[in-house]
Scaffold this active site. Structure first.
Site, PDB file in Angstrom:
ATOM      1  N   ASP A  65      41.160  18.174  33.216  1.00  0.00           N
ATOM      2  CA  ASP A  65      41.060  17.807  31.955  1.00  0.00           C
ATOM      3  C   ASP A  65      42.178  18.158  31.029  1.00  0.00           C
ATOM      4  O   ASP A  65      42.959  18.704  31.295  1.00  0.00           O
ATOM      5  CB  ASP A  65      39.735  18.473  31.170  1.00  0.00           C
ATOM      6  CG  ASP A  65      38.266  18.170  31.799  1.00  0.00           C
ATOM      7  OD1 ASP A  65      38.316  17.387  32.871  1.00  0.00           O
ATOM      8  OD2 ASP A  65      37.238  18.584  31.407  1.00  0.00           O
ATOM      9  N   ASP A  66      41.909  17.149  29.850  1.00  0.00           N
ATOM     10  CA  ASP A  66      42.762  17.366  28.744  1.00  0.00           C
ATOM     11  C   ASP A  66      44.392  16.833  28.731  1.00  0.00           C
ATOM     12  O   ASP A  66      44.957  17.085  27.623  1.00  0.00           O
ATOM     13  CB  ASP A  66      42.957  19.143  28.280  1.00  0.00           C
ATOM     14  CG  ASP A  66      41.538  19.633  27.919  1.00  0.00           C
ATOM     15  OD1 ASP A  66      40.572  18.746  28.012  1.00  0.00           O
ATOM     16  OD2 ASP A  66      41.476  20.702  27.485  1.00  0.00           O
ATOM     17  N   HIS A 116      38.144  11.422  28.282  1.00  0.00           N
ATOM     18  CA  HIS A 116      37.797  12.720  27.796  1.00  0.00           C
ATOM     19  C   HIS A 116      37.847  12.518  26.114  1.00  0.00           C
ATOM     20  O   HIS A 116      38.458  13.524  25.685  1.00  0.00           O
ATOM     21  CB  HIS A 116      38.513  13.578  28.416  1.00  0.00           C
ATOM     22  CG  HIS A 116      38.231  14.967  28.448  1.00  0.00           C
ATOM     23  ND1 HIS A 116      36.862  15.254  28.417  1.00  0.00           N
ATOM     24  CD2 HIS A 116      38.803  16.203  28.029  1.00  0.00           C
ATOM     25  CE1 HIS A 116      36.857  16.490  28.408  1.00  0.00           C
ATOM     26  NE2 HIS A 116      37.918  16.919  28.020  1.00  0.00           N
ATOM     27  N   HIS A 120      39.694  14.822  21.354  1.00  0.00           N
ATOM     28  CA  HIS A 120      39.141  15.803  22.126  1.00  0.00           C
ATOM     29  C   HIS A 120      38.281  16.917  20.957  1.00  0.00           C
ATOM     30  O   HIS A 120      38.561  18.048  20.638  1.00  0.00           O
ATOM     31  CB  HIS A 120      40.042  16.961  22.723  1.00  0.00           C
ATOM     32  CG  HIS A 120      39.329  17.841  23.548  1.00  0.00           C
ATOM     33  ND1 HIS A 120      38.952  19.000  23.303  1.00  0.00           N
ATOM     34  CD2 HIS A 120      39.316  17.764  25.002  1.00  0.00           C
ATOM     35  CE1 HIS A 120      38.656  19.643  24.284  1.00  0.00           C
ATOM     36  NE2 HIS A 120      38.814  18.884  25.356  1.00  0.00           N
ATOM     37  N   HIS A 212      42.077  22.183  34.621  1.00  0.00           N
ATOM     38  CA  HIS A 212      42.958  21.456  33.411  1.00  0.00           C
ATOM     39  C   HIS A 212      44.244  21.255  33.533  1.00  0.00           C
ATOM     40  O   HIS A 212      45.291  22.099  34.073  1.00  0.00           O
ATOM     41  CB  HIS A 212      42.729  22.398  32.042  1.00  0.00           C
ATOM     42  CG  HIS A 212      41.300  22.587  31.540  1.00  0.00           C
ATOM     43  ND1 HIS A 212      40.398  23.474  32.048  1.00  0.00           N
ATOM     44  CD2 HIS A 212      40.490  21.940  30.544  1.00  0.00           C
ATOM     45  CE1 HIS A 212      39.354  23.213  31.496  1.00  0.00           C
ATOM     46  NE2 HIS A 212      39.473  22.284  30.409  1.00  0.00           N
TER      47      HIS A 212
END
Length: 260
Positions: A65-66, A116, A120, A212
């Site tokens: 993620d991210d 995603h 965020h 991540h």
């Protein structure tokens, strides 16, 4: 008569307690809280949300993620290539716009790319319009970078509500979370060995592992992968995308799929 007076006293005391102590919060929460009101089983049976995928094969899906990140994502891609592993990257649209070539590489090398959101934000109490904007902007950034859209969505922090699940379905996106026993908490920078132990001690067929590829001033995830990838490969696991994992779902006899 003495027993009657005693009984009257007990009843009076009980009524007094009820007046001072309201019903448990969970009762009110089920009707008025913005949090998701249906349990995992409800969403899982309908295929609305995926936490893991039952399969008889030794398959595992690493998810990141991210990102993208100009150094850590590249290092992760290099490691995945080294071990002939596929993964899924849930990207943040604002970062995709800055580093489109990395996301393009993810797709080119056979990895899944998922939505995603664009900035965020916290999805704990987000408005429907804001959620829609975040999803749409991220989708646009992915299309601009890779030429194709994604069909996977992961809300920040894993926060979801009935309305968000409905919105996700309306946008043609399957919500992908992660195996509860495979949350590495790498964003907390717990140390390389803690990340490694979390994955290796809990590895099961059909797991979706949460990691991540962007953690501020930390390369712990990259270092952990240098241990995780060869060890799980040694154990006979194959690293696949979420798409591939879903394609290998083992459906138990008698299961009726609803609202597909």
């Amino acid at each position: 008569m003495k027993n009657i007076r005693l009984m009257s006293s007990v009843i009076a005391t009980s009524l007094l307690c009820i007046s001072f102590f309201p019903a448990p919060y969970t009762t009110a929460q089920s009707t008025s809280s913005p949090a998701h009101t249906k349990g995992r089983t409800y969403y899982e049976e309908r295929g609305d949300i995926v936490w893991e995928v039952p399969t008889h094969r030794k398959l595992i899906a690493l998810t990141f993620d991210d990102g993208p990140d100009e150094s850590k994502t590249v290092a992760i891609l290099d490691l995945l290539k080294q071990y002939d592993a596929k993964a899924t990257f849930f990207v943040v649209g604002s970062r995709v716009e800055k580093l489109p070539n990395i996301v393009k590489r993810e797709r080119k090398e056979g990895h899944d790319v998922g939505n995603h959101t664009f900035h965020h934000p916290s999805f704990h109490r987000i408005s429907p319009n804001k959620a829609l904007s975040e999803i749409d902007q991220c989708q646009a950034s992915i299309i601009n970078a890779t030429g194709t859209e994604t069909h996977f969505f992961r809300p920040p922090g894993g926060s979801y509500t009935d309305s968000l699940v409905k919105l996700s379905k309306e946008k043609g996106l399957k919500m992908i979370l992660w195996s509860w026993h495979q949350d590495t908490l790498d964003w907390r920078k717990p140390g390389v060995h803690r990340i490694v132990n979390k994955v290796l001690r809990n590895a099961r067929n059909g797991d979706i592992v949460l990691m991540h590829d962007y953690v501020y001033k930390s390369t712990q995830t990259v270092e952990a992968l240098k241990i995780i990838l060869p060890e799980l490969k040694k154990r006979g696991f194959t690293f696949v995308t979420v798409s591939e994992l879903l394609d290998n779902r083992a459906t138990p006899e008698g299961l009726i799929e609803v609202n597909k």
